[in-house]
Each structure stands twice: as structure tokens, then as C-alpha cells.
Design a protein around this motif. Sequence first.
Motif, PDB file in Angstrom:
ATOM      1  N   VAL A  29     -24.923  52.652 -23.683  1.00 27.70           N
ATOM      2  CA  VAL A  29     -25.219  51.538 -24.389  1.00 27.70           C
ATOM      3  C   VAL A  29     -24.144  50.404 -24.247  1.00 27.70           C
ATOM      4  O   VAL A  29     -24.261  48.406 -23.335  1.00 27.70           O
ATOM      5  N   GLY A  30     -22.801  50.867 -24.289  1.00 25.67           N
ATOM      6  CA  GLY A  30     -22.191  49.757 -23.862  1.00 25.67           C
ATOM      7  C   GLY A  30     -22.272  49.574 -22.016  1.00 25.67           C
ATOM      8  O   GLY A  30     -22.152  47.685 -22.136  1.00 25.67           O
ATOM      9  N   ARG A  31     -22.436  49.974 -21.236  1.00 22.93           N
ATOM     10  CA  ARG A  31     -21.754  49.794 -19.866  1.00 22.93           C
ATOM     11  C   ARG A  31     -23.544  48.377 -19.410  1.00 22.93           C
ATOM     12  O   ARG A  31     -22.516  47.542 -19.143  1.00 22.93           O
ATOM     13  N   HIS A  32     -24.194  48.985 -20.126  1.00 28.83           N
ATOM     14  CA  HIS A  32     -25.779  47.769 -20.359  1.00 28.83           C
ATOM     15  C   HIS A  32     -25.229  46.601 -21.104  1.00 28.83           C
ATOM     16  O   HIS A  32     -25.872  46.052 -21.184  1.00 28.83           O
ATOM     17  N   ALA A  56     -23.350  44.446 -18.820  1.00 31.28           N
ATOM     18  CA  ALA A  56     -23.960  43.680 -17.807  1.00 31.28           C
ATOM     19  C   ALA A  56     -24.645  42.468 -17.791  1.00 31.28           C
ATOM     20  O   ALA A  56     -25.163  41.095 -18.040  1.00 31.28           O
ATOM     21  N   GLU A  57     -25.068  43.109 -19.270  1.00 29.44           N
ATOM     22  CA  GLU A  57     -26.236  42.258 -20.542  1.00 29.44           C
ATOM     23  C   GLU A  57     -25.916  40.784 -20.542  1.00 29.44           C
ATOM     24  O   GLU A  57     -25.906  39.146 -19.778  1.00 29.44           O
ATOM     25  N   LEU A  58     -23.873  40.803 -21.221  1.00 34.20           N
ATOM     26  CA  LEU A  58     -23.336  39.680 -21.833  1.00 34.20           C
ATOM     27  C   LEU A  58     -23.162  39.042 -20.118  1.00 34.20           C
ATOM     28  O   LEU A  58     -23.195  37.315 -20.129  1.00 34.20           O
ATOM     29  N   ALA A  69     -13.429  53.101 -15.090  1.00 33.90           N
ATOM     30  CA  ALA A  69     -14.040  53.005 -15.752  1.00 33.90           C
ATOM     31  C   ALA A  69     -15.780  51.822 -15.282  1.00 33.90           C
ATOM     32  O   ALA A  69     -16.585  52.216 -15.468  1.00 33.90           O
ATOM     33  N   GLY A  70     -15.493  51.392 -13.778  1.00 30.09           N
ATOM     34  CA  GLY A  70     -16.886  51.290 -12.917  1.00 30.09           C
ATOM     35  C   GLY A  70     -17.683  50.410 -13.075  1.00 30.09           C
ATOM     36  O   GLY A  70     -18.758  49.762 -13.365  1.00 30.09           O
ATOM     37  N   LEU A  71     -16.916  49.257 -13.906  1.00 30.02           N
ATOM     38  CA  LEU A  71     -18.187  47.969 -14.567  1.00 30.02           C
ATOM     39  C   LEU A  71     -18.078  47.076 -14.131  1.00 30.02           C
ATOM     40  O   LEU A  71     -17.126  47.145 -12.729  1.00 30.02           O
ATOM     41  N   PRO A  72     -18.886  46.340 -13.618  1.00 24.33           N
ATOM     42  CA  PRO A  72     -19.441  45.044 -13.130  1.00 24.33           C
ATOM     43  C   PRO A  72     -17.959  44.106 -13.175  1.00 24.33           C
ATOM     44  O   PRO A  72     -17.396  44.279 -14.233  1.00 24.33           O
ATOM     45  N   SER A  73     -17.361  43.452 -11.953  1.00 24.23           N
ATOM     46  CA  SER A  73     -16.563  42.874 -11.300  1.00 24.23           C
ATOM     47  C   SER A  73     -16.185  41.559 -12.293  1.00 24.23           C
ATOM     48  O   SER A  73     -14.744  41.028 -12.853  1.00 24.23           O
ATOM     49  N   GLY A  74     -17.268  41.287 -13.064  1.00 26.03           N
ATOM     50  CA  GLY A  74     -16.979  39.999 -13.644  1.00 26.03           C
ATOM     51  C   GLY A  74     -16.453  40.315 -14.961  1.00 26.03           C
ATOM     52  O   GLY A  74     -15.428  39.707 -15.969  1.00 26.03           O
ATOM     53  N   ALA A  75     -16.640  41.685 -15.188  1.00 25.91           N
ATOM     54  CA  ALA A  75     -15.836  41.970 -16.941  1.00 25.91           C
ATOM     55  C   ALA A  75     -14.422  42.204 -16.840  1.00 25.91           C
ATOM     56  O   ALA A  75     -13.682  42.289 -15.741  1.00 25.91           O
ATOM     57  N   ARG A 122     -30.609  50.244 -22.317  1.00 23.74           N
ATOM     58  CA  ARG A 122     -30.791  49.371 -21.680  1.00 23.74           C
ATOM     59  C   ARG A 122     -30.933  48.632 -22.848  1.00 23.74           C
ATOM     60  O   ARG A 122     -31.072  47.697 -22.576  1.00 23.74           O
ATOM     61  N   ASP A 123     -32.920  48.829 -23.981  1.00 26.37           N
ATOM     62  CA  ASP A 123     -33.523  48.597 -24.615  1.00 26.37           C
ATOM     63  C   ASP A 123     -32.408  47.663 -25.840  1.00 26.37           C
ATOM     64  O   ASP A 123     -32.301  46.746 -26.483  1.00 26.37           O
ATOM     65  N   ILE A 124     -31.646  48.777 -26.188  1.00 27.11           N
ATOM     66  CA  ILE A 124     -30.458  48.947 -27.586  1.00 27.11           C
ATOM     67  C   ILE A 124     -29.906  47.372 -26.941  1.00 27.11           C
ATOM     68  O   ILE A 124     -29.442  47.533 -27.624  1.00 27.11           O
TER      69      ILE A 124
END
Length: 273
Positions: free
Chosen positions: A11-14, A17-19, A36-42, A160-162
Motif C-alpha cells: 500500500v505504501g508504495r502506491h 505515488a498518489e500523493l 527503496a526504489g521509490l519515485p524520485s519526487g519523494a 492501489r485502491d487502498i
Amino acid sequence: MILITGATGNVGRHLVAELLTAGRKVRALSRDPATAGLPSGAEVARADEAPMDGVEAVFFNPATSWNGPGELLAKAKAHGVRRVVMLSSMSCLGEDDPANLIGQHHLEAEREIEASGLEWTFLRPGAFAANTLDWAGQIREDGVVRGPYARAHTTPMHERDIAEAAAQAFLADDLVGTKPVLSGPESLTHADQARIIGEAIGRSVRYEELSPETAREAMIGGGVPAPFVDAMLRMYASAVDTPAEVYPEFEQITGRRARTFAEWAADHAPTFS
């Protein structure tokens, strides 16, 4: 700034991205920020440090702290955090049933957050569709999922819905002080879910029912504490041949129907192939 615990989880990864897509600043916690491989904006920070400077709201995943949210809450209050959104569980609907250890674990965390004086929202999803990722090895090997209670019903929900519902709890004030129950759009048995995964990967997949005793031994052998295994098996036993309730809250929050398990299986087909 929104702080996300469990940011590399399903859930956290999505949610990160949502935020980010919504234009919010995100600080994502990870045990190892370098991988972590998270989006570069984080902004990614160490989970054991959980820096709170500039943070206005926190997403709390209780799986990241089996001792509850106390330490995180104390730090959040000291830094002027205003809101906590918790990933809770539909099992809380059992309220104070001592045998419902999963529900008790989440209820205790909810009560700590309520008592903190911070704004709160408790999201209470039921079964995660992602739980079936545990079947991937068996499906790749011979197309047979072996587990308990083939006819037990759940309403599996796409992670992704959560995350989308969680994002709304940060982006607006409508969900403050609420405990929305979240479900997928359909009640499915374990056997149904195995079959649908097979349809997604173009192979026959079936569910072979194990006795509760055999399943219990396997789950405990896999590292799940016995009290939680027993609670889970009781839950499955009670759901045999009993369609699970589909809740309307997700659609009320987002304005659209939740993704089906077939859509989830198509999204994750490479994992099972």
C-alpha cells in the motif's frame, strides 16, 4: 509534508505515488533508503529515525511497529503533526472479541491514536488481493495452490485502491474522525481466486484444500505466530459458503468502483507466470 511509514510495502508504495501526483510533499520511511526504489519526487528517510521536521500528517501502518504507535505519536505531537491516517483492518468489526487477535492488535493501535488528541482516520480494509502473492511459487511450480478452506469467502481488494482511499484522507477533511470499511467489489472463495489467477496467466490453476491442522503447521513453520494463525483459521472457517459483505465506502470516497480481482490478477500476472 506527509510522512509515510511502510513506504515500500504494497500500500505504501502506491500511496507515495498518489500523493506526489496530487502535488504533496512526501517523506517516505524505509529500512534501507538506498534500495527503496521509490519515485524520485519523494524524500526517503530511515525508518528508525523517522524525522518529523516539517511534517503535518502521518500515515501509520501497524505492521511496521508491533509495539503500537506510541513512540511515533509522541514524536509526532512534539513536532506539531496534525493528522494521522492509520491502515487498520476490517477485523476490528469484531470489536472486543479476545479470540480475534488480529482485530485486537489493530483496535489497540486505533485507541492509542484516538487518545492522542490528533485528527485521525482509520481505514479498515478486508482481505488484500496481494495476500495471494504467497501462492506464486506453488502456481509457477505445478499450478496447484494448497491451503485451508477452499470455499471460504473474502472480498479481496487491490492495494492501489487502498492507497487511493488513504490519499483522500490526506487531501481533504471529509474523512477526519471516520472509520471507513473498505472491500473489493465482489465476494470470492479461495478457489475462485486461484481460478482467476489461472485465467490471467493462461494456465489452469486450482485450489487443493488442506486440513486446518496441516495448514496450521505449514503457516507456523513459515514464521507466523501461532495465535495469529489460529485467529486466521477461525476467520476462514466462519466464512465457508458464506458470501462476504461488499461495502460501499470506497466508491463513496473515490467516486468509482473498486478494481476487480481479475484486474488485480492481470496487473500481477508476471509474478505467477
